[in-house]
Design an enzyme around this catalytic site. Structure first.
Site, short mmCIF file in Angstrom:
data_model
loop_
_atom_site.label_atom_id
_atom_site.label_comp_id
_atom_site.label_asym_id
_atom_site.label_seq_id
_atom_site.Cartn_x
_atom_site.Cartn_y
_atom_site.Cartn_z
CD1 TRP A 45 -46.94 4.63 -25.12
CD2 TRP A 45 -47.49 3.20 -23.32
NE1 TRP A 45 -45.79 4.22 -24.43
CE2 TRP A 45 -46.17 3.44 -23.35
CE3 TRP A 45 -47.99 2.53 -22.50
CZ2 TRP A 45 -45.39 2.90 -22.36
CZ3 TRP A 45 -47.42 1.96 -21.52
CH2 TRP A 45 -46.03 2.14 -21.41
CB CYS A 77 -54.51 4.61 -24.65
SG CYS A 77 -53.75 3.09 -24.61
CG ASN A 121 -56.16 5.54 -20.95
OD1 ASN A 121 -55.04 4.83 -20.95
ND2 ASN A 121 -56.02 6.83 -20.88
N GLY A 122 -55.88 1.97 -19.87
CA GLY A 122 -55.79 1.53 -18.72
C GLY A 122 -55.34 -0.03 -18.55
CG HIS A 178 -16.94 11.15 -5.72
ND1 HIS A 178 -16.18 10.84 -4.67
CD2 HIS A 178 -17.29 12.34 -5.57
CE1 HIS A 178 -15.92 11.95 -3.75
NE2 HIS A 178 -16.48 12.80 -4.44
CD GLU A 219 -36.46 18.55 -17.86
OE1 GLU A 219 -36.44 17.63 -17.09
OE2 GLU A 219 -37.04 18.88 -18.72
NE ARG A 256 -54.55 10.66 -23.37
CZ ARG A 256 -54.53 10.97 -22.13
NH1 ARG A 256 -54.34 12.40 -22.12
NH2 ARG A 256 -54.86 10.54 -21.21
CE LYS A 261 -37.36 17.13 -21.91
NZ LYS A 261 -38.07 17.41 -20.57
CD GLU A 316 -38.46 13.34 -22.77
OE1 GLU A 316 -39.29 12.53 -22.45
OE2 GLU A 316 -38.45 14.30 -22.21
CE LYS A 360 -46.95 16.62 -22.56
NZ LYS A 360 -45.44 17.30 -22.30
O1 M6R Z 1 -47.69 15.20 -16.49
P1 M6R Z 1 -46.67 14.76 -15.59
O2 M6R Z 1 -45.78 16.17 -15.39
O3 M6R Z 1 -46.93 14.19 -14.34
O4 M6R Z 1 -45.66 13.53 -16.21
C1 M6R Z 1 -44.41 13.23 -15.62
C2 M6R Z 1 -43.58 12.74 -16.53
O5 M6R Z 1 -44.12 11.42 -17.37
C3 M6R Z 1 -43.08 13.69 -17.66
O6 M6R Z 1 -42.46 14.73 -17.10
C4 M6R Z 1 -42.12 12.93 -18.54
O7 M6R Z 1 -40.73 12.84 -17.98
C5 M6R Z 1 -41.65 13.84 -19.75
N1 M6R Z 1 -41.64 12.92 -20.89
C6 M6R Z 1 -40.25 14.53 -19.71
O8 M6R Z 1 -40.05 15.33 -20.74
#
Ligand code: M6R
Length: 613
Positions: free
Chosen positions: A73, A2, A99-100, A509, A486, A27, A490, A493, A608
Site C-alpha cells: 500500500w 502492506c 511495512n511502515g 440546517h 456507517e 492489506r 460503506k 468506500e 484493511k
Molecule cells: O482495524 P480498525 O477497526 O482499527 O480499523 C479502523 C478503520 O480503518 C476501519 O474501520 C475502516 O474505516 C474500514 N475500511 C471501514 O469499513
C-alpha cells in the site's frame, strides 16, 4: 497496510510466499514482489495485484528454501514496478521488505548519496536497506548487528524482514509499530513470518507475536529473539484457534458478502458464554479485574477510527442512557495530536477490529502516559492493541478480510451493548425486568439478523435503481444516527459514490438544499421513541421530491405509504436496533458496488489495517 511474508525451512519457499501474499492482499494491493535465496538473491516484483506478479513469473527460476514477499500500500513513491518491494541494497547483497514509514529517511539518504550510494526507487525502504549495507561495510558487523544498529538510528514505524546473499537460511525480522507474527513450523527448523497469522495457519497454529523493538533472527533453523539493545528474550508460543475455513471465501464471490452473511454466527460468537437470559446473567470475564474502575468512572473516552469510531458513537448513546456515565467519542487520529485532559477517574475504551491501527495505538500510548486505564474492544486475538491495554473484551467475529468492515461492526456493537448493560446492572440503575428483557432480546439478535438478511433479493433490486446515483444522503436519529454514518461510509468506500450521513433533524440546517428528484435519501427509521420525529423528516424530503429508501420495522405502515422503497427489519428493543438496521445498509452498498463493477474486497486506495498514520 502492506503485507509481509517470510519463510525459511526445507520446503520450496515460493508457493508458501505467494500463497501468503494472496492471504495478505487485503492489506494493500498497489504492487507485489518476492525475493528468493538460492545461492543468488533473486527479486521479482510487479505493479498491481499478486495475480499480476504470478502471471509475470511463468518463466522465472523460483527455487530456494528461504524467501520473503511483500504486497504494498504505497506511501513513498507511486505504485510502480520500481517502487515495489523487496528492495535491494546498493550492492545487491541484501534485500528487504518493509511495512511502515521511516520518517528520517531523507537525512539518511542524503548521507548515503554523499558517500556515492545510488537509489533506484523513491521509497524510504530502499534507503533503510542501503543504510544497513553501509553499516555492515563500515563496521564489519554481522548482518544481525548491522540491522540492529540501523534500527537504533531510524525514526518511524517498521516491520521488516531482511535477507542477505551471504547468509543462507537466514531471515532477520524486526518491528516497531507495525505487526509481525512468527510461525513455528511443524518440520524441524522451519519458520514463517507474516504481518498477521493468516498466511501461517495453513502450516502451523503455533505462533510468536514479535513485540515492538524486538529483533528475530532465524539462522540455520534456530530462532533467537532479542531486544534492540541485544538482550535475549524468551519467546512465548501462542496456540492459535483460527481455522483455515475462516479465512477462505467458502463459496461466496467476495469476502465482504461472506462476512455480511456470517453475522448471525459472528454475533452469536460475540455473545457466547457472556449472555444468559434464562439465568439473568451477563459476564465479561476480560473486565472483571478492573470492574470497579468502570463502575466508578466519571467519564468514558472512546477512541477509534472509521467503522470502529461509528461503533463508539452508538456506544455513547448506550453508556449515557443505561450506565449513566458521560461519554466522549474521539477520532484517535485527532486525540493523539491534542493535549487531552484526562482525569484520575476517566477510563478509555479503544475500539479496533485489527488491533493494529497506528492512530489508535498512538492515542492509547498518549492516554497511558497520562495515567489512564485503557480497555480494548478488538477482534484480532493477540494484536498490538489487546496486548497494550489493561483489560478488554474480544468480539470473536473471526477473521474479517473484506476491506469494508461489516461483521466487526456488529461484533463491536454487541460487546459495547453488553458493557453498557453490565455497568447499569452492577450499579443497580436498570430495572431487573428491563435488564432481563434486553438480555432475552440480545439472545434473539442472531436470528433477527438472519431474517434481515433474507430480504437480500429485494435490496439487490433497490440497488439496481440507484447504481448510477452520484450522491446519497443517509439520515438517522438517536443511536441510529451513527448507523447512518456507517451506511454512508460503506457506500463511499466500495462504490465510490459520494455519500453523507447526518442526524435526520440536522437536515434542515443545510443538507436539505441538496434534495431534488435525483437525490436518494436513506432513512433509518425503526419504530422507536423518536419514530414520529423521523416520519416528519421523511415527509420533508418527499415534499421536495427526494427519493426515499427507508429501513423500517417489520409491519410498519405509515412510512411505507410515503417512501419510494422500504426495507423491513425485525422489531427489537430500542437499544439493539443498530445491530439490525446496519444489515440492509451493508447489503445495499455491496450490491451497488458490484453493479458498478467495483472490486468490493479491494477498493481503490484503501487497505484493511491502517498501520501508518
Ligand atoms: O482495524 P480498525 O477497526 O482499527 O480499523 C479502523 C478503520 O480503518 C476501519 O474501520 C475502516 O474505516 C474500514 N475500511 C471501514 O469499513
Amino acid at each position: 497496510m502492506c503485507g509481509i511474508v517470510g519463510y525459511t525451512g526445507h520446503k520450496n519457499a515460493y508457493p508458501i510466499i505467494i500463497g501468503g501474499l494472496e492471504r495478505l492482499e487485503y492489506r494493500g494491493y498497489d504492487s507485489a514482489g518476492i525475493a528468493l535465496l538460492n545461492g543468488d538473491l533473486n527479486v521479482y516484483k510487479k505493479k498491481g495485484k499478486v495475480d499480476d506478479l504470478k502471471k509475470s513469473l511463468t518463466h522465472a527460476k523460483l527455487d530456494g528454501n528461504t524467501g520473503i514477499g511483500h504486497t504494498r500500500w504505497a506511501t513513498h513513491g507511486e505504485p510502480n514496478d520500481i517502487n515495489a518491494h523487496p528492495h535491494y541494497s546498493n550492492n545487491k547483497d541484501l534485500v528487504i521488505v518493509h511495512n511502515g514509514i521511516i520518517e528520517n529517511y531523507n537525512a539518511i539518504k542524503q548521507d548515503l548519496i554523499n558517500k556515492g550510494y545510488q537509489f533506484e526507487s523513491q521509497t524510504d525502504t530502499e534507503v533503510l536497506v542501503s543504510f544497513i549495507e553501509d553499516i555492515q561495510k563500515n563496521t564489519q558487523a554481522s548482518l544481525e548487528e548491522s540491522v540492529r544498529f540501523a534500527l537504533q538510528k531510524v525514526i518511524g514505524a517498521y516491520a521488516i524482514v531482511v535477507m542477505s546473499k551471504n547468509s543462507p537460511q537466514t531471515l532477520i525480522a524486526a518491528r516497531k509499530g507495525s505487526p509481525l507474527v512468527i510461525g513455528v513450523g511443524k518440520d524441524e527448523g522451519e519458520y514463517f513470518i507474516a504481518s498477521d497469522a493468516t498466511p501461517i495457519i495453513e502450516y502451523t497454529n503455533e505462533v510468536i507475536y514479535l513485540d515492538d523493538l524486538e529483533i528475530a533472527v532465524i539462522r540455520d533453523g534456530n530462532l533467537t529473539i532479542k531486544n534492540l539493545d541485544s538482550t535475549i528474550k524468551t519467546p512465548y508460543i501462542h496456540t492459535l484457534e483460527m481455522s483455515l475455513e475462516a479465512i477462505e471465501k467458502g463459496g461466496y464471490p467476495y469476502f465482504m458478502l461472506k462476512e455480511i452473511f456470517e453475522q448471525p454466527k459472528s454475533v452469536t460468537n460475540s455473545l457466547r458464554g457472556r449472555v444468559n437470559a434464562d439465568e439473568g446473567t451477563l459476564t465479561l470475564g476480560g473486565l472483571s479485574e478492573y470492574m470497579n474502575r468502570l463502575l466508578t468512572a466519571d467519564r468514558i473516552i472512546i477512541l477509534g477510527c472509521g467503522t470502529s469510531w461509528h461503533a463508539g458513537l452508538v456506544a455513547e448513546y448506550l453508556f449515557e442512557e443505561y450506565a449513566r456515565i458521560p461519554v466522549e467519542v474521539e477520532y484517535a487520529s485527532e486525540f493523539r495530536y491534542r493535549n487531552p485532559i484526562i482525569k484520575e477517574n476517566d477510563v478509555i475504551i479503544a475500539i479496533s477490529q485489527s488491533g493494529e491501527t497506528a492512530d489508535t495505538l498512538a492515542a492509547i500510548e498518549l492516554a497511558k502516559s497520562k495515567g489512564a486505564k485503557i480497555f480494548g474492544v478488538c477482534n484480532v486475538v493477540g494484536a498490538s492493541i489487546p496486548r497494550m491495554t489493561d483489560a478488554g473484551v474480544y468480539i470473536h467475529a473471526g477473521p474479517e478480510i473484506g476491506v469494508a468492515s461489516t461483521k466487526a461492526f456488529t461484533g463491536q456493537l454487541s460487546v459495547l451493548t453488553m458493557m453498557a448493560l453490565m455497568i447499569a446492572h452492577k450499579k443497580g440503575i436498570i430495572a431487573e425486568s428491563e435488564f432481563r428483557e434486553i438480555l432475552t432480546e440480545l439472545e434473539l439478535i442472531p436470528q433477527k439478523i438472519q431474517k434481515a438478511l433474507e430480504v437480500s433479493d429485494k435490496i439487490e433490486k433497490i440497488a439496481s435503481k440507484f447504481k448510477d446515483a452520484t450522491n446519497f444522503l443517509y439520515l438517522g436519529r438517536g443511536n441510529n444516527f451513527p448507523v447512518a454514518l456507517e451506511g454512508a461510509l460503506k457506500l463511499k468506500e466500495i462504490s465510490y459514490i459520494h455519500a453523507e450521513g447526518y442526524p435526520a433533524a440536522e437536515m434542515k440546517h443545510g443538507p436539505i438544499a441538496l434534495i431534488d428528484k435525483e437525490m436518494p435519501v436513506v432513512f433509518i427509521a425503526p419504530q422507536d421513541g423518536i419514530y414520529e420525529k423521523i416520519v416528519s423528516n421523511i415527509q420533508e424530503v418527499k415534499a421536495r421530491a427526494g427519493k426515499v429508501i427507508a429501513i423500517v420495522t417489520e409491519g410498519e405502515k405509515n412510512i411505507k405509504e410515503m417512501a419510494d422503497y422500504t426495507i423491513e427489519i425485525p422489531a427489537t428493543h430500542q437499544m439493539l436496533t443498530p445491530l439490525l438496521s446496519v444489515i440492509p445498509l451493508q447489503l445495499l452498498s455491496y450490491y451497488i458496488a458490484i453493479m458498478r463493477g467495483c472490486d468490493v474486497d479491494k477498493p481503490r486506495n484503501l487497505a484493511k489495517s491502517v498501520t501508518v498514520e
